[in-house]
Design a protein around this motif. Sequence first.
Motif, mmCIF file in Angstrom:
data_model
loop_
_atom_site.group_PDB
_atom_site.id
_atom_site.type_symbol
_atom_site.label_atom_id
_atom_site.label_comp_id
_atom_site.label_asym_id
_atom_site.label_seq_id
_atom_site.Cartn_x
_atom_site.Cartn_y
_atom_site.Cartn_z
ATOM 1 N N VAL A 109 -65.234 -28.243 -7.265
ATOM 2 C CA VAL A 109 -66.686 -28.030 -7.199
ATOM 3 C C VAL A 109 -67.290 -27.846 -8.586
ATOM 4 O O VAL A 109 -68.492 -28.010 -8.782
ATOM 5 C CB VAL A 109 -67.029 -26.807 -6.320
ATOM 6 N N SER A 110 -66.437 -27.482 -9.554
ATOM 7 C CA SER A 110 -66.931 -27.115 -10.886
ATOM 8 C C SER A 110 -65.835 -27.304 -11.920
ATOM 9 O O SER A 110 -64.663 -27.480 -11.578
ATOM 10 C CB SER A 110 -67.396 -25.653 -10.896
ATOM 11 N N GLU A 111 -66.252 -27.252 -13.191
ATOM 12 C CA GLU A 111 -65.311 -27.200 -14.307
ATOM 13 C C GLU A 111 -65.599 -25.913 -15.066
ATOM 14 O O GLU A 111 -66.765 -25.596 -15.343
ATOM 15 C CB GLU A 111 -65.480 -28.408 -15.226
ATOM 16 N N ALA A 112 -64.557 -25.166 -15.405
ATOM 17 C CA ALA A 112 -64.755 -23.804 -15.884
ATOM 18 C C ALA A 112 -63.891 -23.484 -17.097
ATOM 19 O O ALA A 112 -62.725 -23.880 -17.175
ATOM 20 C CB ALA A 112 -64.436 -22.810 -14.764
ATOM 21 N N LEU A 113 -64.499 -22.737 -18.019
ATOM 22 C CA LEU A 113 -63.823 -22.196 -19.198
ATOM 23 C C LEU A 113 -63.760 -20.682 -19.056
ATOM 24 O O LEU A 113 -64.729 -20.057 -18.621
ATOM 25 C CB LEU A 113 -64.592 -22.554 -20.472
ATOM 26 N N TYR A 114 -62.621 -20.082 -19.441
ATOM 27 C CA TYR A 114 -62.436 -18.641 -19.288
ATOM 28 C C TYR A 114 -62.089 -18.008 -20.628
ATOM 29 O O TYR A 114 -61.327 -18.575 -21.421
ATOM 30 C CB TYR A 114 -61.312 -18.354 -18.287
ATOM 31 N N LEU A 115 -62.635 -16.818 -20.849
ATOM 32 C CA LEU A 115 -62.339 -16.049 -22.052
ATOM 33 C C LEU A 115 -62.657 -14.586 -21.783
ATOM 34 O O LEU A 115 -63.217 -14.244 -20.732
ATOM 35 C CB LEU A 115 -63.127 -16.572 -23.253
ATOM 36 N N ASP A 116 -62.269 -13.719 -22.704
ATOM 37 C CA ASP A 116 -62.562 -12.289 -22.604
ATOM 38 C C ASP A 116 -63.490 -11.880 -23.725
ATOM 39 O O ASP A 116 -63.352 -12.356 -24.866
ATOM 40 C CB ASP A 116 -61.272 -11.457 -22.715
ATOM 41 N N ASP A 117 -64.422 -10.972 -23.422
ATOM 42 C CA ASP A 117 -65.300 -10.470 -24.476
ATOM 43 C C ASP A 117 -64.580 -9.412 -25.309
ATOM 44 O O ASP A 117 -63.419 -9.077 -25.022
ATOM 45 C CB ASP A 117 -66.642 -9.992 -23.876
#
Length: 284
Positions: A109-117
């Motif tokens: 449904v989507s393309e996603a990037l992940y990271l931590d603040d």
Amino acid sequence: MSDSRDRLPAATRLGRSVLTVSDESAMVAFYRDVIGLSVLSRDGSTTVLGAGDAPLLELRHAPDARPRPTDAAGLFHNAFLVPSREALGAGLARIRDRWSLTGASDHGVSEALYLDDPEGNGVELYWDRPRSEWPRDGEGGIQIGSWPLDLESVAAAADDGASDTVPGGTTLGHVHLEVSSLETAREFYVDALGFDVKTASPKALFVAAGGYHHHLGCNIWNDRSSPAPADARGLSRLDLVVPSSEDLDLIRERLEDAGAAVDERADGLECVDPDGIRIRFRAE
């Protein structure tokens, strides 16, 4: 107003997420320079960031706030939805230049990037494929998967001279929580509040209004067992926006019928979920 008195209206959306932070300078710089939000206002210990003139994130500075205990429920990630793959490519460029990814996925449904603040809060930056392209099961239900994301294809989608800010139309697309119990989370968010279940598994629950793939995720992957203490860093409030004051009245009725305490606010209503997260409701 909603077509059904026990469900949230289709136009329900998230407003802003409110984080308690101890290092205000580092957190503002991250969400401005890496995620690409704009600083909309600063007032004493509060900074509001967003896209265009839409507030999406509020940072409340509490210098003595401590890290959330490892057994406490709270935020898994805030997910900022950009309106195009080009904008996601620009976001990837900022992250590669100024930060580092913790993951990336193609969810169908989507393309996603992940990271931590800088204080360990999870962040997702994503774009949605058109609804007509979302994978469906044999009964028409949405199928959310998780496959490797072609990062170089996303990077190539960015326009030349990729922007340092997310475009107007960027929203807080969804919020994902670490909860202490999926059963109690479902009782609150589905049975009482009125979200629809979109995807459920033994350790995760995804709910939404209006046929979206999910406005809220809940998981028990990390065995959280208690609410976060009041002096902890991290998520302190979520805002949910509905079309009308009549919808607020229905929300109040459902929550009070379920035994939840509902408080009046100048701009709407507020209650606390089973894990101590404040939920504020307001009308457009």
